[in-house]
Design a protein around this motif. Structure first.
Motif, PDB file in Angstrom:
ATOM      1  N   TRP A   1      51.946  45.860  47.650  1.00 50.43           N
ATOM      2  CA  TRP A   1      52.892  46.725  48.116  1.00 50.43           C
ATOM      3  C   TRP A   1      53.285  46.243  49.725  1.00 50.43           C
ATOM      4  O   TRP A   1      54.165  46.196  50.106  1.00 50.43           O
ATOM      5  N   MET A   2      52.055  46.005  50.272  1.00 50.65           N
ATOM      6  CA  MET A   2      52.472  45.732  51.701  1.00 50.65           C
ATOM      7  C   MET A   2      52.773  44.287  51.862  1.00 50.65           C
ATOM      8  O   MET A   2      53.558  44.068  52.713  1.00 50.65           O
ATOM      9  N   VAL A   3      52.609  43.283  50.845  1.00 48.43           N
ATOM     10  CA  VAL A   3      53.261  41.925  51.111  1.00 48.43           C
ATOM     11  C   VAL A   3      54.607  41.961  50.766  1.00 48.43           C
ATOM     12  O   VAL A   3      55.626  41.571  51.270  1.00 48.43           O
ATOM     13  N   MET A   4      55.129  42.874  49.637  1.00 50.71           N
ATOM     14  CA  MET A   4      56.423  43.150  49.395  1.00 50.71           C
ATOM     15  C   MET A   4      57.185  43.699  50.550  1.00 50.71           C
ATOM     16  O   MET A   4      58.320  43.068  50.929  1.00 50.71           O
ATOM     17  N   SER A   5      56.541  44.737  51.046  1.00 51.63           N
ATOM     18  CA  SER A   5      57.380  45.304  52.277  1.00 51.63           C
ATOM     19  C   SER A   5      57.501  44.339  53.446  1.00 51.63           C
ATOM     20  O   SER A   5      58.592  44.789  54.315  1.00 51.63           O
ATOM     21  N   ALA A   6      56.681  43.368  53.629  1.00 50.89           N
ATOM     22  CA  ALA A   6      56.916  42.517  54.646  1.00 50.89           C
ATOM     23  C   ALA A   6      58.179  41.677  54.550  1.00 50.89           C
ATOM     24  O   ALA A   6      58.898  41.154  55.470  1.00 50.89           O
ATOM     25  N   PHE A   7      58.864  41.623  53.274  1.00 46.98           N
ATOM     26  CA  PHE A   7      60.068  40.917  52.947  1.00 46.98           C
ATOM     27  C   PHE A   7      61.252  42.031  53.014  1.00 46.98           C
ATOM     28  O   PHE A   7      62.393  41.159  52.571  1.00 46.98           O
ATOM     29  N   LYS A   8      60.933  42.939  53.146  1.00 47.47           N
ATOM     30  CA  LYS A   8      62.195  44.170  53.202  1.00 47.47           C
ATOM     31  C   LYS A   8      62.496  44.327  54.653  1.00 47.47           C
ATOM     32  O   LYS A   8      61.746  44.240  55.587  1.00 47.47           O
TER      33      LYS A   8
ATOM     34  N   LEU B   1      55.624  44.852  61.324  1.00 45.79           N
ATOM     35  CA  LEU B   1      54.251  45.516  60.980  1.00 45.79           C
ATOM     36  C   LEU B   1      53.648  44.952  59.726  1.00 45.79           C
ATOM     37  O   LEU B   1      52.460  44.614  59.858  1.00 45.79           O
ATOM     38  N   PHE B   2      54.219  45.249  58.563  1.00 44.68           N
ATOM     39  CA  PHE B   2      53.547  44.788  57.313  1.00 44.68           C
ATOM     40  C   PHE B   2      53.168  43.338  57.330  1.00 44.68           C
ATOM     41  O   PHE B   2      52.338  42.887  56.532  1.00 44.68           O
ATOM     42  N   ALA B   3      54.237  42.362  57.904  1.00 42.80           N
ATOM     43  CA  ALA B   3      54.108  41.081  58.028  1.00 42.80           C
ATOM     44  C   ALA B   3      52.870  40.711  58.893  1.00 42.80           C
ATOM     45  O   ALA B   3      51.894  39.803  58.337  1.00 42.80           O
ATOM     46  N   GLY B   4      52.541  41.500  59.860  1.00 47.19           N
ATOM     47  CA  GLY B   4      51.525  41.195  60.666  1.00 47.19           C
ATOM     48  C   GLY B   4      50.105  41.877  60.107  1.00 47.19           C
ATOM     49  O   GLY B   4      48.826  41.041  59.926  1.00 47.19           O
ATOM     50  N   LEU B   5      49.898  42.868  59.229  1.00 43.69           N
ATOM     51  CA  LEU B   5      49.068  43.244  58.504  1.00 43.69           C
ATOM     52  C   LEU B   5      48.539  41.933  57.453  1.00 43.69           C
ATOM     53  O   LEU B   5      47.515  41.922  57.096  1.00 43.69           O
ATOM     54  N   THR B   6      49.564  41.568  56.774  1.00 39.45           N
ATOM     55  CA  THR B   6      49.397  40.442  55.697  1.00 39.45           C
ATOM     56  C   THR B   6      48.792  39.215  56.281  1.00 39.45           C
ATOM     57  O   THR B   6      47.934  38.628  55.814  1.00 39.45           O
ATOM     58  N   LEU B   7      49.281  38.826  57.511  1.00 38.80           N
ATOM     59  CA  LEU B   7      48.592  37.678  58.067  1.00 38.80           C
ATOM     60  C   LEU B   7      47.035  38.025  58.426  1.00 38.80           C
ATOM     61  O   LEU B   7      46.264  37.067  58.548  1.00 38.80           O
ATOM     62  N   ALA B   8      46.838  39.105  58.733  1.00 42.64           N
ATOM     63  CA  ALA B   8      45.399  39.731  59.047  1.00 42.64           C
ATOM     64  C   ALA B   8      44.572  39.735  57.752  1.00 42.64           C
ATOM     65  O   ALA B   8      43.434  39.443  57.677  1.00 42.64           O
ATOM     66  N   ALA B   9      45.331  39.999  56.728  1.00 40.46           N
ATOM     67  CA  ALA B   9      44.401  40.226  55.513  1.00 40.46           C
ATOM     68  C   ALA B   9      44.061  38.949  54.738  1.00 40.46           C
ATOM     69  O   ALA B   9      43.238  38.666  53.890  1.00 40.46           O
ATOM     70  N   VAL B  10      45.076  37.906  54.912  1.00 38.64           N
ATOM     71  CA  VAL B  10      45.045  36.611  54.078  1.00 38.64           C
ATOM     72  C   VAL B  10      43.676  35.883  54.077  1.00 38.64           C
ATOM     73  O   VAL B  10      43.347  35.419  53.205  1.00 38.64           O
TER      74      VAL B  10
END
Length: 294
Positions: A49-56, A262-271
């Motif tokens: 859901w976090m990754v999908m939200s980064a593209f919205k 914000l979700f894109a930043g969280l995704t980059l931190a988790a990858v």
């Protein structure tokens, strides 16, 4: 008269037929798989859901939060990278790598001394080390803050590295020590008889044998250092020195309306952590089971 025939030898008993698992065992297995599937969904779905939200867009996130993104536009990742994630990422990498080397070096040397050398008060030292596992970060924040100011290490990456190493060193020693207790003393004694010094025995024999637990201890520590929040929040105030968890908190405050960034930043931190764990999961499980189980 006919001779009586000898008594027939009794036939060997037939082996019992192998039957499948009982209905209760099958039901228990199905229940376990259902529980594991539920846990997997509970862990993976928030990440997806976090990754999908980064593209919205922010409007799309609030209007249809559970729907798939209409387009795979990675622009939010570039914006997040430019607005500060790059600096936070570099700081986290530097702190994690520097403290990882120190905590593994000190932890391995201390565990070797406690298990294979005849040190006085080694039992008391081990108990004192176990006491360090019970200390909560919130309990020591105030005195630690005052100590860092007195040592002129407040608001520095070096001070944060020292705090991370000091806080996680007891657990690292405990894990590696439990593994070293299973190493046979005969191997070390044979190396000494062959003329190896204590340093050579440590580097050429003990460390290669401890590779599984070192991988496990390193991964556990990396997960801690990468995601650590209280120490980094209190001990570092300079925006240019903040780590990812604290930086993303400021990132959120600055981008309250731009949720996709914000979700894109969280995704980059988790990858990075996800990729690291997937790559080393077998060694992690093996070393952790050997160290904690024994």
């Amino acid at each position: 008269m006919t001779a009586t025939s000898p008594a027939r030898a009794s036939a060997p008993p037939r082996p019992a037929r192998r039957t499948g698992p009982s209905p209760a065992a099958r039901a228990a297995r199905v229940l376990v798989w259902l529980l594991l599937a539920a846990m997997a969904v509970g862990v993976l779905y928030p990440l997806l859901w976090m990754v999908m939200s980064a593209f919205k867009s922010s409007t799309e996130i609030f209007s249809s939060p559970w729907a798939l993104p209409t387009s795979l536009d990675p622009a939010a990742f570039g914006v997040a990278w430019e607005r500060g994630v790059l600096g936070y990422f570099v700081n986290s990498v530097l702190i994690t790598l520097a403290s990882l080397v120190l905590v593994l070096a000190l932890g391995t040397a201390a565990a070797f001394a406690l298990t294979k050398l005849r040190l006085p008060f080694s039992g008391a030292i081990s108990l004192l080390m176990l006491g360090g596992l019970m200390v909560s970060p919130t309990m020591i924040l105030v005195p630690l803050f005052q100590l860092m100011i007195a040592l002129h290490l407040h608001d520095t990456l070096v001070g944060l590295v020292i705090v991370y190493v000091a806080y996680r060193l007891p657990f690292t020693i405990f894990l590696i020590r439990a593994y070293m207790l299973t190493l046979p003393d005969e191997v070390l004694e044979a190396a000494v008889i062959d003329g190896a010094s204590l340093t050579q025995t440590f580097w050429r024999i003990v460390l290669p044998l401890c590779k599984p637990v070192l991988v496990s201890a390193g991964l556990v520590y990396v997960l801690f250092a990468w995601n650590e929040f209280p120490f980094a929040l209190v001990l570092v105030n300079d925006p240019g020195l903040k780590t990812l968890p604290v930086g993303l908190l400021d990132f959120k405050n600055a981008l309250q309306t731009d949720w996709s960034v914000l979700f894109a930043g969280l995704t980059l931190a988790a990858v990075p952590m996800i990729a690291l764990f997937v790559a080393a999961q077998r060694a992690f499980v093996r070393g952790l089971a050997d160290g904690m189980g024994k």
